[in-house]
Scaffold this motif. Structure first.
Motif, short mmCIF file in Angstrom:
data_model
loop_
_atom_site.label_atom_id
_atom_site.label_comp_id
_atom_site.label_asym_id
_atom_site.label_seq_id
_atom_site.Cartn_x
_atom_site.Cartn_y
_atom_site.Cartn_z
N LYS A 224 -9.68 -2.84 1.79
CA LYS A 224 -10.13 -2.24 0.21
C LYS A 224 -9.62 -0.17 0.90
CE LYS A 224 -13.51 -4.90 -0.62
NZ LYS A 224 -15.41 -5.05 -1.26
N SER A 225 -8.96 0.09 1.64
CA SER A 225 -8.80 1.08 2.13
C SER A 225 -6.98 1.38 1.94
CB SER A 225 -9.56 1.64 3.04
OG SER A 225 -10.34 2.10 2.91
N ASP A 226 -6.46 2.42 2.38
CA ASP A 226 -5.24 2.54 2.11
C ASP A 226 -4.91 2.39 4.17
OD1 ASP A 226 -4.22 2.79 0.26
OD2 ASP A 226 -3.77 5.11 0.68
N LYS B 133 -3.54 0.33 -0.12
CA LYS B 133 -5.36 -0.80 -0.63
C LYS B 133 -5.01 -2.48 -1.32
CE LYS B 133 -7.23 2.23 -4.25
NZ LYS B 133 -8.15 2.72 -4.82
N ASN B 134 -5.54 -2.98 -0.90
CA ASN B 134 -5.56 -4.09 -1.63
C ASN B 134 -4.07 -4.85 -1.31
OD1 ASN B 134 -8.30 -3.99 -2.44
ND2 ASN B 134 -7.85 -1.82 -4.53
N SER B 135 -3.56 -4.75 -0.70
CA SER B 135 -2.70 -4.99 -0.65
C SER B 135 -3.05 -6.22 0.56
CB SER B 135 -1.55 -4.44 0.15
OG SER B 135 -0.58 -3.55 -0.56
N HIS C 187 2.06 -7.78 -2.44
CA HIS C 187 1.71 -5.81 -3.26
C HIS C 187 0.86 -6.51 -3.86
CE1 HIS C 187 3.43 -2.76 -0.90
NE2 HIS C 187 4.39 -3.67 -0.88
N GLU C 188 0.00 -5.71 -4.74
CA GLU C 188 -0.77 -6.06 -5.37
C GLU C 188 -0.09 -6.84 -7.52
OE1 GLU C 188 -5.07 -4.44 -6.71
OE2 GLU C 188 -3.95 -2.32 -6.41
N GLU D 210 -10.74 -9.03 4.50
CA GLU D 210 -10.48 -10.11 3.95
C GLU D 210 -10.17 -10.93 4.63
OE1 GLU D 210 -10.87 -11.71 -0.01
OE2 GLU D 210 -9.97 -10.41 -0.19
N ASP E 120 -14.90 -4.88 4.75
CA ASP E 120 -14.17 -4.35 3.61
C ASP E 120 -12.71 -5.10 3.59
OD1 ASP E 120 -15.52 -2.73 2.26
OD2 ASP E 120 -14.55 -0.78 2.89
N ARG F 154 -7.09 -8.19 3.83
CA ARG F 154 -6.54 -7.50 3.23
C ARG F 154 -7.72 -6.47 2.88
NH1 ARG F 154 -6.21 -9.65 -3.00
NH2 ARG F 154 -7.97 -10.63 -2.33
#
Length: 168
Positions: free
Chosen positions: A61-63, A106-108, A80-81, A137, A135, A59
């Protein structure tokens, strides 16, 4: 060497092994920085998977915007989130549902694999704001299965059983 061989691209583009799997090299980074921590506005890499390689679930934190360059098509697997799973086909055969660009929000949680496990795939990935390892993970199968048990099949293919040690 032929342009249809993974080693040609690895050598000529100077790609290195990536912690998530596959090979990469940063190709561009914005000269502009955004105010938080003097972070790059964007970064871009070449990314290559060979037959049998996968990009393990991770994952950001950015697109991240993916662009197809050469070789076989690639599947980008996205959780997806909201927990929905999507397989986006990155390639040039539009008649088979492939697209030359894929956006990973982001965050996916996402990873990738070759659509046809017989060759290689060379793509480009641009991250905005720019990529920073802090950022980034990675996930184990156990981490993901507790939250997404219905996606067991793809998680077992793309998540590490145990995250290996690697240097950034």
């Amino acid at each position: 060497m032929q342009q249809n061989e993974a080693e040609y691209w690895i050598t000529h583009l100077g790609l290195e092994a990536h912690p998530e799997g596959g090979y990469f090299k940063r190709s561009f980074a914005s000269k502009e920085e955004i105010s938080e921590k003097e972070r790059k506005l964007y970064t871009s890499i070449y990314f290559l998977l060979r037959a049998g390689d996968v990009s393990h679930f991770h994952r950001l934190k950015s697109d991240e915007l993916w662009y197809f360059h050469a070789g076989s098509s690639m599947s980008v697997h996205i959780i997806h989130e909201n927990g929905e799973y999507e397989e986006a086909k990155l390639g040039l055969n539009l008649d088979k549902g492939e697209v030359p660009q894929v956006l990973v929000p982001k965050n996916s949680i996402f990873g990738s694999s070759l659509s046809e496990d017989k060759s290689f795939s060379l793509v480009g990935c641009m991250v905005a704001p720019g990529f920073e390892y802090e950022d980034f993970e990675l996930f184990t199968q156990q981490d993901l299965l507790k939250d997404y048990p219905t996606h067991h099949e793809i998680i077992s293919k793309l998540a590490y059983e145990e995250i290996p040690d690697f240097e950034k």
